[in-house]
Design a protein around this motif. Structure first.
Motif, PDB file in Angstrom:
ATOM      1  N   GLY A 157       0.923  -1.179   0.155  1.00 33.57           N
ATOM      2  CA  GLY A 157       0.033   0.012  -0.003  1.00 33.57           C
ATOM      3  C   GLY A 157       0.784   1.221   0.132  1.00 33.57           C
ATOM      4  O   GLY A 157       0.573   2.156  -0.729  1.00 33.57           O
ATOM      5  N   MET A 158       1.923   1.327   0.610  1.00 27.80           N
ATOM      6  CA  MET A 158       2.843   2.328   0.990  1.00 27.80           C
ATOM      7  C   MET A 158       3.532   2.558  -0.225  1.00 27.80           C
ATOM      8  O   MET A 158       3.730   3.741  -0.915  1.00 27.80           O
ATOM      9  CB  MET A 158       3.940   2.185   1.880  1.00 27.80           C
ATOM     10  CG  MET A 158       3.424   2.326   3.336  1.00 27.80           C
ATOM     11  SD  MET A 158       3.097   3.974   4.096  1.00 27.80           S
ATOM     12  CE  MET A 158       2.846   3.599   5.733  1.00 27.80           C
ATOM     13  N   LEU A 159       3.901   1.735  -1.144  1.00 26.75           N
ATOM     14  CA  LEU A 159       4.602   1.631  -2.515  1.00 26.75           C
ATOM     15  C   LEU A 159       3.784   2.446  -3.576  1.00 26.75           C
ATOM     16  O   LEU A 159       4.114   2.627  -4.778  1.00 26.75           O
ATOM     17  CB  LEU A 159       4.973   0.351  -2.809  1.00 26.75           C
ATOM     18  CG  LEU A 159       6.209  -0.204  -1.901  1.00 26.75           C
ATOM     19  CD1 LEU A 159       6.798  -1.356  -2.474  1.00 26.75           C
ATOM     20  CD2 LEU A 159       7.549   0.766  -1.796  1.00 26.75           C
ATOM     21  N   LYS A 160       2.380   2.286  -3.289  1.00 32.34           N
ATOM     22  CA  LYS A 160       1.459   2.765  -4.504  1.00 32.34           C
ATOM     23  C   LYS A 160       0.662   4.026  -3.797  1.00 32.34           C
ATOM     24  O   LYS A 160      -0.244   4.422  -4.449  1.00 32.34           O
ATOM     25  CB  LYS A 160       0.326   1.724  -4.817  1.00 32.34           C
ATOM     26  CG  LYS A 160       0.940   0.599  -5.160  1.00 32.34           C
ATOM     27  CD  LYS A 160       0.216  -0.602  -5.645  1.00 32.34           C
ATOM     28  CE  LYS A 160       0.925  -1.809  -5.916  1.00 32.34           C
ATOM     29  NZ  LYS A 160       1.813  -1.746  -6.891  1.00 32.34           N
ATOM     30  N   ALA A 161       1.283   4.895  -2.754  1.00 30.29           N
ATOM     31  CA  ALA A 161       0.526   5.920  -2.208  1.00 30.29           C
ATOM     32  C   ALA A 161       0.672   7.206  -2.750  1.00 30.29           C
ATOM     33  O   ALA A 161       2.067   7.249  -3.052  1.00 30.29           O
ATOM     34  CB  ALA A 161       0.742   5.881  -0.497  1.00 30.29           C
ATOM     35  N   ARG A 162       0.134   8.424  -2.634  1.00 34.08           N
ATOM     36  CA  ARG A 162       0.341   9.671  -3.176  1.00 34.08           C
ATOM     37  C   ARG A 162       0.768  10.889  -2.271  1.00 34.08           C
ATOM     38  O   ARG A 162       0.841  11.769  -2.408  1.00 34.08           O
ATOM     39  CB  ARG A 162      -0.778  10.040  -4.070  1.00 34.08           C
ATOM     40  CG  ARG A 162      -1.128   9.156  -5.381  1.00 34.08           C
ATOM     41  CD  ARG A 162      -2.429   9.501  -5.905  1.00 34.08           C
ATOM     42  NE  ARG A 162      -3.287   9.120  -5.249  1.00 34.08           N
ATOM     43  CZ  ARG A 162      -4.853   9.753  -5.589  1.00 34.08           C
ATOM     44  NH1 ARG A 162      -4.975  10.742  -6.237  1.00 34.08           N
ATOM     45  NH2 ARG A 162      -5.792   9.470  -4.771  1.00 34.08           N
ATOM     46  N   GLY A 163       0.367  10.467  -0.899  1.00 34.70           N
ATOM     47  CA  GLY A 163       0.644  11.471   0.368  1.00 34.70           C
ATOM     48  C   GLY A 163       1.848  11.629   0.479  1.00 34.70           C
ATOM     49  O   GLY A 163       3.017  11.100   0.416  1.00 34.70           O
TER      50      GLY A 163
END
Length: 323
Positions: free
Chosen positions: A153-159
């Motif tokens: 999830g982290m590797l695909k996050a925008r924040g």
């Protein structure tokens, strides 16, 4: 009084031989671990994990962005979920209600960790309600474990800031504000990591725990302190806020994908001297935990001991800290 000077030579020889055998065995173990261990993790990204559905009933897919890209939102919330069709809605309702009331931009990424129930469908229901710019579902091709799900999830996050929060909703979501305030205080050069903590609830929890669970809890804390993390009292609370630059380092270095992943994440941050904070949060026990106290405690003790050994002998490597 026992005097080593008067111990028969044959006994001393046996003691020395025994110590030599132990040293040789330990050296052999270290050598085997060193030879069979890759210095950095091999992160699999299956085809179905590269995109997300824009609606529950539609077939349109969009490609996930990369953590390596510049952040485009204020906050990403990563929710690892395995067979969470019953507990997830309450958590999402609280989370989204709180985030919608703020002026900052956000996204919620629900990571279905190979569930056998309708976790993905529940998540897609919220995509329909809020839109895929605010809620996205990442369905993993196989079960990786909580740490693996959080990483993906982290590797695909925008924040610019990234929070991972447990699907059970045990932590009061509005306590995110306390983590954000602490993150601003400790941030250095765009780096920082703040842990939600239940340490202040320890005395109360001991009163309601069995003797075995209390012993395991103290044993785990001691093991973590001795072999891994010195700066955080509660490493296992599933409510942590991380700067994007820190996440880029930590989640590409992380090896452990099961329950002890928090410990390795914090050890990496400590070894790289990244800023770490800890803030007390409100927390309550939620029914439906998938942890087996004894079996999973043994696995975590094993993982932490091997974690220490692999970093100590250089089998696992650290990347260069990004400036």
């Amino acid at each position: 009084m026992f005097d080593l000077l008067h111990v028969p030579c044959c006994v001393m020889d046996q003691i020395q031989l025994g110590l030599l055998v132990v040293i040789c065995i330990l050296a052999l173990i270290c050598l085997i671990v060193k030879i069979t261990t890759k210095p950095f993790p091999n992160i699999e990204n299956f085809e179905q994990e590269k995109s997300f559905k824009t609606a529950k009933s539609g077939s349109e897919l969009k490609e996930f962005p990369s953590l390596d890209s510049p952040g485009s939102l204020d906050l990403s919330v990563i929710i690892p979920a395995y067979n969470e069709e019953l507990r997830l809605p309450k958590m999402l309702d609280e989370c989204l209600e709180f985030l919608e009331a703020r002026k900052s931009s956000y996204e919620v990424i629900i990571v279905d960790d190979g569930s056998k129930d309708t976790t993905t469908e529940v998540g897609l229901g919220y995509v329909d309600k809020r839109g895929s710019e605010k809620v996205r579902v990442l369905t993993l091709a196989k079960n990786r474990g909580k740490g693996g799900a959080v990483r993906m999830g982290m590797l695909k996050a925008r924040g610019e800031n990234l929070l991972f929060a447990d699907a059970d909703g045990a932590t009061t979501f509005e306590d995110l504000v306390k983590l954000e305030e602490n993150l601003k205080e400790i941030e250095v050069d765009g780096h920082g990591l703040v842990c939600g903590s239940r340490a202040h609830l320890e005395e109360e929890s001991i009163a309601s725990r069995t003797v075995i669970r209390t012993i395991l809890m103290y044993g785990f804390h001691a093991c973590v302190w001795i072999f891994a993390v010195k700066t955080v009292k509660d490493t296992q609370c599933g409510f942590k806020l991380i700067k994007r630059k820190t996440a880029q380092i930590v989640f590409k270095t992380l090896h452990i994908e099961r329950w002890a992943f928090d410990v390795e994440m914090l050890k990496i941050a400590e070894m790289l001297r990244l800023p770490i904070g800890e803030v007390s949060v409100r927390w309550c026990e939620i029914d439906g935990s998938k942890l087996n106290p004894i079996v999973d405690a043994v696995k975590m003790f094993r993982d932490i001991a091997l974690l220490w050994l692999r970093y100590a002998i250089g089998a696992w490597k650290l990347p260069e800290k990004q400036e």
